[in-house]
Design a protein around this motif. Sequence first.
Motif, PDB file in Angstrom:
ATOM      1  N   HIS A 186      29.691  10.009 -12.589  1.00 24.82           N
ATOM      2  CA  HIS A 186      29.234   9.659 -13.945  1.00 24.82           C
ATOM      3  C   HIS A 186      30.359   9.932 -14.942  1.00 24.82           C
ATOM      4  CE1 HIS A 186      27.093  10.656 -17.830  1.00 24.82           C
ATOM      5  NE2 HIS A 186      26.847   9.368 -17.609  1.00 24.82           N
ATOM      6  N   VAL A 187      30.719   8.891 -15.702  1.00 23.46           N
ATOM      7  CA  VAL A 187      31.756   9.075 -16.725  1.00 23.46           C
ATOM      8  C   VAL A 187      31.067   9.234 -18.075  1.00 23.46           C
ATOM      9  CG1 VAL A 187      33.844   8.172 -17.791  1.00 23.46           C
ATOM     10  CG2 VAL A 187      33.374   7.703 -15.382  1.00 23.46           C
ATOM     11  N   SER A 188      30.918  10.478 -18.489  1.00 20.94           N
ATOM     12  CA  SER A 188      30.342  10.751 -19.811  1.00 20.94           C
ATOM     13  C   SER A 188      31.425  10.550 -20.864  1.00 20.94           C
ATOM     14  CB  SER A 188      29.826  12.181 -19.874  1.00 20.94           C
ATOM     15  OG  SER A 188      30.916  13.085 -19.784  1.00 20.94           O
ATOM     16  N   ALA A 189      30.980  10.471 -22.122  1.00 23.65           N
ATOM     17  CA  ALA A 189      31.939  10.334 -23.221  1.00 23.65           C
ATOM     18  C   ALA A 189      32.943  11.476 -23.188  1.00 23.65           C
ATOM     19  CB  ALA A 189      31.187  10.299 -24.549  1.00 23.65           C
ATOM     20  N   GLU A 190      32.462  12.683 -22.877  1.00 25.18           N
ATOM     21  CA  GLU A 190      33.343  13.859 -22.860  1.00 25.18           C
ATOM     22  C   GLU A 190      34.451  13.759 -21.817  1.00 25.18           C
ATOM     23  OE1 GLU A 190      31.789  17.945 -23.546  1.00 25.18           O
ATOM     24  OE2 GLU A 190      32.435  18.306 -21.485  1.00 25.18           O
ATOM     25  N   ARG A 191      34.218  12.975 -20.751  1.00 23.52           N
ATOM     26  CA  ARG A 191      35.252  12.834 -19.713  1.00 23.52           C
ATOM     27  C   ARG A 191      36.513  12.165 -20.261  1.00 23.52           C
ATOM     28  NH1 ARG A 191      34.206  16.558 -15.994  1.00 23.52           N
ATOM     29  NH2 ARG A 191      32.330  16.164 -14.802  1.00 23.52           N
ATOM     30  N   ALA A 192      36.376  11.435 -21.370  1.00 23.45           N
ATOM     31  CA  ALA A 192      37.553  10.793 -21.982  1.00 23.45           C
ATOM     32  C   ALA A 192      37.873  11.407 -23.342  1.00 23.45           C
ATOM     33  CB  ALA A 192      37.305   9.282 -22.129  1.00 23.45           C
ATOM     34  N   VAL A 193      36.839  11.759 -24.102  1.00 20.46           N
ATOM     35  CA  VAL A 193      37.045  12.170 -25.495  1.00 20.46           C
ATOM     36  C   VAL A 193      36.990  13.698 -25.590  1.00 20.46           C
ATOM     37  CG1 VAL A 193      36.412  11.741 -27.887  1.00 20.46           C
ATOM     38  CG2 VAL A 193      35.936  10.002 -26.166  1.00 20.46           C
ATOM     39  N   SER A 194      38.031  14.325 -25.089  1.00 18.82           N
ATOM     40  CA  SER A 194      38.158  15.789 -25.080  1.00 18.82           C
ATOM     41  C   SER A 194      39.600  16.079 -24.678  1.00 18.82           C
ATOM     42  CB  SER A 194      37.201  16.411 -24.058  1.00 18.82           C
ATOM     43  OG  SER A 194      37.538  15.979 -22.757  1.00 18.82           O
ATOM     44  N   GLY A 195      39.960  17.352 -24.684  1.00 16.24           N
ATOM     45  CA  GLY A 195      41.332  17.714 -24.303  1.00 16.24           C
ATOM     46  C   GLY A 195      41.640  17.308 -22.873  1.00 16.24           C
ATOM     47  N   SER A 196      40.797  17.724 -21.922  1.00 20.73           N
ATOM     48  CA  SER A 196      41.063  17.341 -20.524  1.00 20.73           C
ATOM     49  C   SER A 196      40.865  15.840 -20.353  1.00 20.73           C
ATOM     50  CB  SER A 196      40.163  18.123 -19.566  1.00 20.73           C
ATOM     51  OG  SER A 196      38.812  17.856 -19.862  1.00 20.73           O
ATOM     52  N   GLY A 197      39.978  15.248 -21.176  1.00 22.41           N
ATOM     53  CA  GLY A 197      39.759  13.796 -21.120  1.00 22.41           C
ATOM     54  C   GLY A 197      41.022  13.035 -21.477  1.00 22.41           C
ATOM     55  N   LEU A 198      41.751  13.516 -22.462  1.00 21.92           N
ATOM     56  CA  LEU A 198      42.987  12.817 -22.858  1.00 21.92           C
ATOM     57  C   LEU A 198      44.020  12.862 -21.728  1.00 21.92           C
ATOM     58  CD1 LEU A 198      44.712  11.328 -24.929  1.00 21.92           C
ATOM     59  CD2 LEU A 198      45.280  13.549 -25.964  1.00 21.92           C
ATOM     60  N   VAL A 199      44.088  14.009 -21.043  1.00 18.52           N
ATOM     61  CA  VAL A 199      45.015  14.113 -19.902  1.00 18.52           C
ATOM     62  C   VAL A 199      44.583  13.127 -18.809  1.00 18.52           C
ATOM     63  CG1 VAL A 199      45.906  15.653 -18.108  1.00 18.52           C
ATOM     64  CG2 VAL A 199      45.522  16.526 -20.428  1.00 18.52           C
ATOM     65  N   ASP A 200      43.278  13.076 -18.541  1.00 18.04           N
ATOM     66  CA  ASP A 200      42.772  12.143 -17.518  1.00 18.04           C
ATOM     67  C   ASP A 200      43.006  10.689 -17.932  1.00 18.04           C
ATOM     68  OD1 ASP A 200      41.966  14.157 -15.873  1.00 18.04           O
ATOM     69  OD2 ASP A 200      39.833  14.013 -16.354  1.00 18.04           O
ATOM     70  N   LEU A 201      42.868  10.404 -19.231  1.00 20.64           N
ATOM     71  CA  LEU A 201      43.130   9.031 -19.699  1.00 20.64           C
ATOM     72  C   LEU A 201      44.581   8.659 -19.428  1.00 20.64           C
ATOM     73  CD1 LEU A 201      41.240   8.753 -23.129  1.00 20.64           C
ATOM     74  CD2 LEU A 201      40.708   7.554 -20.997  1.00 20.64           C
ATOM     75  N   TYR A 202      45.483   9.600 -19.689  1.00 20.84           N
ATOM     76  CA  TYR A 202      46.908   9.326 -19.467  1.00 20.84           C
ATOM     77  C   TYR A 202      47.156   9.006 -17.991  1.00 20.84           C
ATOM     78  CZ  TYR A 202      51.936   9.939 -19.176  1.00 20.84           C
ATOM     79  OH  TYR A 202      53.276   9.747 -18.931  1.00 20.84           O
ATOM     80  N   HIS A 203      46.581   9.837 -17.113  1.00 21.34           N
ATOM     81  CA  HIS A 203      46.784   9.588 -15.677  1.00 21.34           C
ATOM     82  C   HIS A 203      46.156   8.260 -15.257  1.00 21.34           C
ATOM     83  CE1 HIS A 203      47.450  14.145 -15.287  1.00 21.34           C
ATOM     84  NE2 HIS A 203      48.602  13.534 -15.140  1.00 21.34           N
ATOM     85  N   ALA A 204      44.993   7.951 -15.830  1.00 25.36           N
ATOM     86  CA  ALA A 204      44.317   6.693 -15.485  1.00 25.36           C
ATOM     87  C   ALA A 204      45.125   5.483 -15.969  1.00 25.36           C
ATOM     88  CB  ALA A 204      42.908   6.670 -16.085  1.00 25.36           C
ATOM     89  N   VAL A 205      45.702   5.616 -17.162  1.00 23.96           N
ATOM     90  CA  VAL A 205      46.529   4.525 -17.697  1.00 23.96           C
ATOM     91  C   VAL A 205      47.726   4.282 -16.775  1.00 23.96           C
ATOM     92  CG1 VAL A 205      48.190   4.050 -19.564  1.00 23.96           C
ATOM     93  CG2 VAL A 205      45.843   4.690 -20.128  1.00 23.96           C
ATOM     94  N   ARG A 206      48.301   5.372 -16.290  1.00 29.62           N
ATOM     95  CA  ARG A 206      49.439   5.240 -15.368  1.00 29.62           C
ATOM     96  C   ARG A 206      49.008   4.576 -14.069  1.00 29.62           C
ATOM     97  NH1 ARG A 206      53.223  10.390 -14.534  1.00 29.62           N
ATOM     98  NH2 ARG A 206      51.537  10.830 -13.107  1.00 29.62           N
ATOM     99  N   THR A 207      47.837   4.965 -13.573  1.00 29.69           N
ATOM    100  CA  THR A 207      47.330   4.373 -12.323  1.00 29.69           C
ATOM    101  C   THR A 207      47.109   2.876 -12.500  1.00 29.69           C
ATOM    102  OG1 THR A 207      46.230   6.445 -11.799  1.00 29.69           O
ATOM    103  CG2 THR A 207      45.454   4.503 -10.616  1.00 29.69           C
TER     104      THR A 207
END
Length: 323
Positions: free
Chosen positions: A186-207
């Motif tokens: 489940h991808v909640s809003a917090e999974r992207a819109v938070s400190g760790s979410g921003l790091v995960d977004l960066y890795h996802a963008v790279r992927t």
Amino acid sequence: MPATRLLADIGGTNIRLAWQNPGDDSLHDTRVLQCAQYPTVDDAIRTYLGEVGIRAPHEAAFGIANPVTGDAIRMTNHSWSFSQKAVREAFGFARLVVINDFTALALALPLLTPDLLRQVGGGQAVPGEAIGLVGAGTGLGVSGLVFPPHSPAGVPLSGEGGHVTLAAQTQHEFDVLQVLQQRYGHVSAERAVSGSGLVDLYHAVRTVAKAGGTEVNSAAQVTEAALQAKDPLALQALDLFCGFLGNVAGNLALTLGARGGVYIGGGMVPRLGEWFDQSSFRQRFEGKGRFQPYLASIPCWIIDPSATPALYGASRALDIAGG
Ligand SMILES: Nc1ncnc2c1ncn2[C@@H]1O[C@H](COP(=O)(O)OP(=O)(O)OP(=O)(O)O)[C@@H](O)[C@H]1O
């Protein structure tokens, strides 16, 4: 020391503490401690009380980053857990009020002076209409203030809106969410819109881009790579973060009918400075089809966190609780 009031705003990374004298709204000895440096909330409070030289506060109020549904408290994004009763007895508080940290911040919204707010888009707030509140930090906090008849001061909402399902609106967002979905289910809003979410977004963008890019471990590194080094992948991640925040804030505004405006709390957005204003935030806030004009009129304000507003809200919660 005379009877004092201890106030705490307890987030997943930081615990902010201050105290008040009876009948005086001023905050004294406001300090920020790192939660990770203390095994328990009691340890952090004892350290603070020792540092500022207060032995026995008479009463206390905590705003804390988790749902408060009973005596047992368990933080969503940190290891601390405790019994309210045990903390009250350990410190000898005559009263202890514990509420969600964004419920506390919502209680403080009517107290915020214009110098603590920066408007991002929209027109005038409509007095007496609902207010939305959303804020990215360690997690994503969501609340609001509604004004039913006979409650002109407003009633704060206690919800867990940071955990609503995040939706994609573009193919790129969809691709990025798929990467997050493979990791979290489940991808909640917090999974992207938070400190760790921003790091995960960066890795996802790279992927998604099948690109190399810089190795990052923290949200601060992503914002620095984006805003200082102008790294294109970090800029994409940061813009996705702002767009998703806009999407969630727009959903909140529609759900509450927040024509009283939407406030943006938390520690992350203020760190983006004026870059935030030209990000995708506002476009995604308003981009709701037939309701674009409705949303376009709603002002959004970024709250300056340096005034520790949630501490004032926690204090108001004690006033409201009476006793
Ligand atoms: N320069 C920066 N740019 C973006 N994010 C940052 C920066 N510095 C720190 N952060 C992130 O801010 C988050 C902490 O935010 P905040 O100060 O609101 O903490 P908190 O009150 O403990 O959080 P919460 O209430 O959400 O649990 C951390 O996830 C951290 O990675």
